[in-house]
Design a protein around this motif. Structure first.
Motif, PDB file in Angstrom:
ATOM      1  N   UNK A 130       0.816  -1.234   0.000  1.00 51.27           N
ATOM      2  CA  UNK A 130       0.000   0.000   0.000  1.00 51.27           C
ATOM      3  C   UNK A 130       0.842   1.273   0.000  1.00 51.27           C
ATOM      4  N   UNK A 131       0.557   2.146  -0.983  1.00 48.61           N
ATOM      5  CA  UNK A 131       1.155   3.481  -0.998  1.00 48.61           C
ATOM      6  C   UNK A 131       2.552   3.520  -1.604  1.00 48.61           C
ATOM      7  N   UNK A 132       2.938   4.724  -2.079  1.00 53.32           N
ATOM      8  CA  UNK A 132       4.281   4.931  -2.640  1.00 53.32           C
ATOM      9  C   UNK A 132       4.789   6.292  -2.164  1.00 53.32           C
ATOM     10  N   UNK A 133       5.201   6.379  -0.915  1.00 56.53           N
ATOM     11  CA  UNK A 133       5.640   7.642  -0.303  1.00 56.53           C
ATOM     12  C   UNK A 133       7.154   7.799  -0.467  1.00 56.53           C
ATOM     13  N   UNK A 134       7.572   8.055  -1.706  1.00 55.72           N
ATOM     14  CA  UNK A 134       9.001   8.137  -2.018  1.00 55.72           C
ATOM     15  C   UNK A 134       9.658   9.329  -1.326  1.00 55.72           C
ATOM     16  N   UNK A 135       8.971  10.464  -1.313  1.00 52.81           N
ATOM     17  CA  UNK A 135       9.532  11.637  -0.653  1.00 52.81           C
ATOM     18  C   UNK A 135       9.772  11.396   0.821  1.00 52.81           C
ATOM     19  N   UNK A 136       8.807  10.745   1.473  1.00 54.43           N
ATOM     20  CA  UNK A 136       8.962  10.416   2.894  1.00 54.43           C
ATOM     21  C   UNK A 136      10.156   9.502   3.111  1.00 54.43           C
ATOM     22  N   UNK A 137      10.368   8.554   2.194  1.00 56.67           N
ATOM     23  CA  UNK A 137      11.498   7.627   2.331  1.00 56.67           C
ATOM     24  C   UNK A 137      12.832   8.366   2.225  1.00 56.67           C
ATOM     25  N   UNK A 138      12.955   9.280   1.252  1.00 56.40           N
ATOM     26  CA  UNK A 138      14.206  10.029   1.103  1.00 56.40           C
ATOM     27  C   UNK A 138      14.442  10.926   2.313  1.00 56.40           C
ATOM     28  N   UNK A 139      13.376  11.573   2.807  1.00 50.48           N
ATOM     29  CA  UNK A 139      13.528  12.433   3.982  1.00 50.48           C
ATOM     30  C   UNK A 139      13.955  11.629   5.202  1.00 50.48           C
ATOM     31  N   UNK A 140      13.410  10.421   5.344  1.00 53.78           N
ATOM     32  CA  UNK A 140      13.793   9.553   6.467  1.00 53.78           C
ATOM     33  C   UNK A 140      15.261   9.162   6.361  1.00 53.78           C
ATOM     34  N   UNK A 141      15.724   8.910   5.136  1.00 54.45           N
ATOM     35  CA  UNK A 141      17.142   8.589   4.945  1.00 54.45           C
ATOM     36  C   UNK A 141      18.019   9.741   5.408  1.00 54.45           C
ATOM     37  N   UNK A 142      17.634  10.963   5.059  1.00 57.93           N
ATOM     38  CA  UNK A 142      18.409  12.154   5.450  1.00 57.93           C
ATOM     39  C   UNK A 142      18.396  12.340   6.961  1.00 57.93           C
ATOM     40  N   UNK A 143      17.195  12.202   7.571  1.00 63.78           N
ATOM     41  CA  UNK A 143      17.042  12.519   8.999  1.00 63.78           C
ATOM     42  C   UNK A 143      17.516  11.402   9.918  1.00 63.78           C
ATOM     43  N   UNK A 144      17.333  10.135   9.508  1.00 62.12           N
ATOM     44  CA  UNK A 144      17.539   9.032  10.439  1.00 62.12           C
ATOM     45  C   UNK A 144      18.665   8.069  10.066  1.00 62.12           C
ATOM     46  N   UNK A 145      19.068   8.046   8.795  1.00 63.54           N
ATOM     47  CA  UNK A 145      20.090   7.082   8.378  1.00 63.54           C
ATOM     48  C   UNK A 145      21.438   7.759   8.147  1.00 63.54           C
ATOM     49  N   UNK A 146      21.435   8.886   7.441  1.00 65.58           N
ATOM     50  CA  UNK A 146      22.695   9.586   7.206  1.00 65.58           C
ATOM     51  C   UNK A 146      23.064  10.445   8.408  1.00 65.58           C
ATOM     52  N   UNK A 147      23.249   9.816   9.543  1.00 65.64           N
ATOM     53  CA  UNK A 147      23.712  10.480  10.761  1.00 65.64           C
ATOM     54  C   UNK A 147      24.865   9.673  11.332  1.00 65.64           C
ATOM     55  N   UNK A 148      25.745  10.331  12.037  1.00 59.86           N
ATOM     56  CA  UNK A 148      26.880   9.620  12.626  1.00 59.86           C
ATOM     57  C   UNK A 148      26.418   8.593  13.644  1.00 59.86           C
ATOM     58  N   UNK A 149      25.294   8.883  14.331  1.00 60.73           N
ATOM     59  CA  UNK A 149      24.776   7.918  15.314  1.00 60.73           C
ATOM     60  C   UNK A 149      24.359   6.607  14.643  1.00 60.73           C
ATOM     61  N   UNK A 150      23.908   6.700  13.404  1.00 57.46           N
ATOM     62  CA  UNK A 150      23.456   5.520  12.676  1.00 57.46           C
ATOM     63  C   UNK A 150      24.541   4.908  11.786  1.00 57.46           C
TER      64      UNK A 150
END
Length: 435
Positions: A130-150
Motif C-alpha cells: 500500500x502506498x508509494x511515499x518516495x519523498x517520505x522515504x528520502x527524507x527519512x534517509x536524510x534525517x535518520x540514516x545519514x547520521x553519525x549515530x546511525x
C-alpha cells in the motif's frame, strides 16, 4: 518491480566512481571495462573489486503494485550487489530502507560490516504493501540514516553518501523539494524505475547529470545481465577510486587518466593539483542583503544590528526593537529605524543612564502656572493663595480678600463701653480745664 533490479545494478556500477563537484564540467562518461564476468555470474568475495569506500543506502519500493515474486527478485539483486561490493567497516557500509505508505529502516549503516550478515538481513525483509511515499522515504534517509549515530562517517572523511531508489510507481507525496534538499546536503541520488514507474518523477529526484543517474527497465528479469555489467564498470581501473591520485580535494576520472578539481568555494591552483579558497564574500559572489560571512569555502548571510534574517536566508527585515523583551527602557521605548531610544511618562524625566526615569518636581520654578502658591499632588499640582487672598475661578490667580462689615453682639457691647468711657474722660477733662 522485477525490472528495476537490473537497472539498479547499472546504477550501482556507476556509483563506484567518485562524483565530480556539483555543476562540474569535468565529470566524464563512464566506460565499462572489457572482459568482465559473464552474465549471471556472481563474483565471489575473493574476486570482488576494491572500490572506493561509500556510505550506500538502498531505498526499495514494496508497495502493493510489487508482486511477492518480484519483491523476492529485488532481495536477490541486493544480495548479488553486496557480493560485488567491497564491504567493511572501513570500506563500503550498506543500509537498506523499505517503503510503501510508511517507511522502515531495515538496518542502518552501523549494523553489519560483513557480506554474510548483510545478505542474511536482506533475506528477512518483508514487503509493507500500500502506498508509494518516495519523498517520505528520502527524507527519512536524510534525517535518520545519514547520521553519525546511525553509522554515517563524518563529512571530514570525504566518504561519498549515496542513495539508490528503486520504484515501479509514481510518488504519492512531494518528492521534488525533499530530493533537492538531500542533494544540497551532499547526497548523490540514483533513481531506478521499473515497469509503470513515472519517468518524470525519476528525473526530479535524481542527481545531475541525469543520463548517469536515471535508469529504467521494463521487467525485473534482466537483473543478472545488469549485475554483470555493473561489475565490469565498477571494477574498471580507476586511480580516483583506488586513492592513488595526487589531487588535494577532488579526483575526476578522465578515461584511463584523471583530472583534479576542487570543492565549491575553492579554485584549482596553477599546479592543477592543489586548491585555494576563493573569497566567497567578494562583491558579486554572494546574494546577501546586508552582511556576508565566509564559512569554510562557502558563506552565510547575516544582518546589521536591529535587523533579522528572513526565511530566504539572504534578505533582512527591521526588527521591532520595542517589542517586549528586546529593550531595557524603564518606561517608554521609541523605535528608531532598527534601533530604539528610551523616554518617560509625563511627570518623569530621563536619568543620565538614558534608560531609567525619575519623578519631576512639578512645583519647581517654571514648571507651573500658579500666581502665588503651588501645591504638589502626586505627579500633578494645584494652586493656592497667601493669607488674605482668595483663589480666582481660573484656579491659578489670586485676589485680595474683602473683610466683612458685620460684627458680633459681644464686639458691639465692647465698642459701646469703650465709647462711654471715652465720653466720661472727655467730660472730666473739660471740667478741670474750666476751674
Amino acid at each position: 518491480m522485477g525490472r528495476a533490479l537490473g537497472t539498479l545494478c547499472c546504477c550501482l556500477a556507476l556509483l563506484a566512481l567518485p562524483a565530480a563537484p556539483r555543476g562540474s564540467a569535468l565529470r566524464p562518461r563512464r566506460q565499462p571495462r572489457p572482459g568482465g564476468p559473464s552474465a549471471g555470474t556472481v563474483p565471489s568475495a575473493d574476486t570482488a573489486c576494491k572500490n572506493r569506500p561509500l556510505d550506500l543506502v538502498f531505498i526499495i519500493d514494496s508497495s502493493r503494485s510489487v508482486r511477492p515474486e518480484e519483491f523476492e527478485k529485488v532481495k536477490i539483486f541486493l544480495s548479488e550487489m553486496i557480493d560485488t561490493l567491497d564491504v567493511g567497516e572501513r570500506t563500503t557500509r550498506v543500509a537498506v530502507m523499505n517503503y510503501a505508505s510508511t517507511v522502515k529502516v531495515e538496518f542502518p549503516l552501523r549494523t553489519y560490516f560483513d557480506k554474510a550478515s548483510l545478505k542474511e538481513a536482506v533475506s528477512r525483509i518483508e514487503p509493507l504493501s500500500a502506498g508509494t511515499m518516495t519523498g517520505l522515504a528520502i527524507q527519512t534517509a536524510v534525517d535518520e540514516v545519514f547520521t553519525e549515530e546511525m553509522g554515517t562517517r563524518p563529512a571530514t572523511f570525504n566518504i561519498p553518501r549515496v542513495v539508490i531508489v528503486v520504484t515501479d510507481g509514481r510518488p504519492q507525496d512531494q518528492v521534488q523539494d525533499v530530493a533537492a534538499s538531500a542533494r544540497t546536503a551532499g547526497i548523490e541520488i540514483y533513481a531506478v524505475g521499473v515497469d509503470r514507474a513515472d519517468m518524470q518523477s525519476l528525473r526530479i529526484m535524481a542527481s545531475e547529470p541525469l543520463d548517469e543517474h536515471v535508469f529504467y527497465v521494463e521487467t525485473y528479469g534482466v537483473i543478472e545481465k545488469l549485475t554483470s555489467k555493473f561489475r565490469e564498470t565498477f571494477c574498471a581501473v580507476n586511480v580516483c577510486a583506488l586513492g592513488t591520485h595526487d589531487c588535494e580535494q577532488v579526483c575526476v576520472r578522465n578515461g584511463r587518466s584523471h583530472l583534479c578539481d576542487c570543492y565549491e568555494g575553492y579554485t584549482l591552483n596553477p599546479d592543477k593539483r592543489t586548491c585555494s579558497a576563493v573569497d566567497t564574500c567578494a562583491p558579486g559572489r554572494h546574494e546577501c542583503d546586508q552582511i556576508c560571512v565566509r564559512n569554510n569555502g562557502s558563506y552565510v548571510c547575516d544582518c546589521y544590528e536591529g535587523y533579522t534574517l528572513n526565511p530566504d536566508k539572504k534578505t533582512c527585515s527591521a526588527m521591532d526593537m520595542c517589542a517586549p523583551g528586546r529593550h531595557d527602557c524603564a518606561q517608554v521605548c521609541l523605535s528608531n529605524d532598527g534601533s530604539y531610544s528610551c523616554d518617560c511618562y509625563e511627570g518623569y524625566t530621563l536619568n543620565p543612564d538614558k534608560k531609567t526615569c525619575s519623578a519631576v518636581d512639578v512645583c519647581a520654578p517654571g514648571r507651573h502656572d500658579c500666581e502665588q502658591v503651588c501645591v504638589r499632588d502626586d505627579l500633578s499640582y494645584s494652586c493656592d493663595c497667601y493669607q488674605g487672598y482668595t483663589l480666582n475661578p481660573d484656579k491659578k490667580s489670586c485676589s485680595r480678600a474683602i473683610t466683612s462689615s458685620l460684627v458680633t453682639t459681644e464686639e458691639s457691647c465692647q465698642c459701646e463701653a469703650i465709647a462711654a468711657l471715652q465720653d466720661s474722660v472727655a467730660s472730666r477733662l473739660e471740667a478741670l480745664s474750666t476751674k
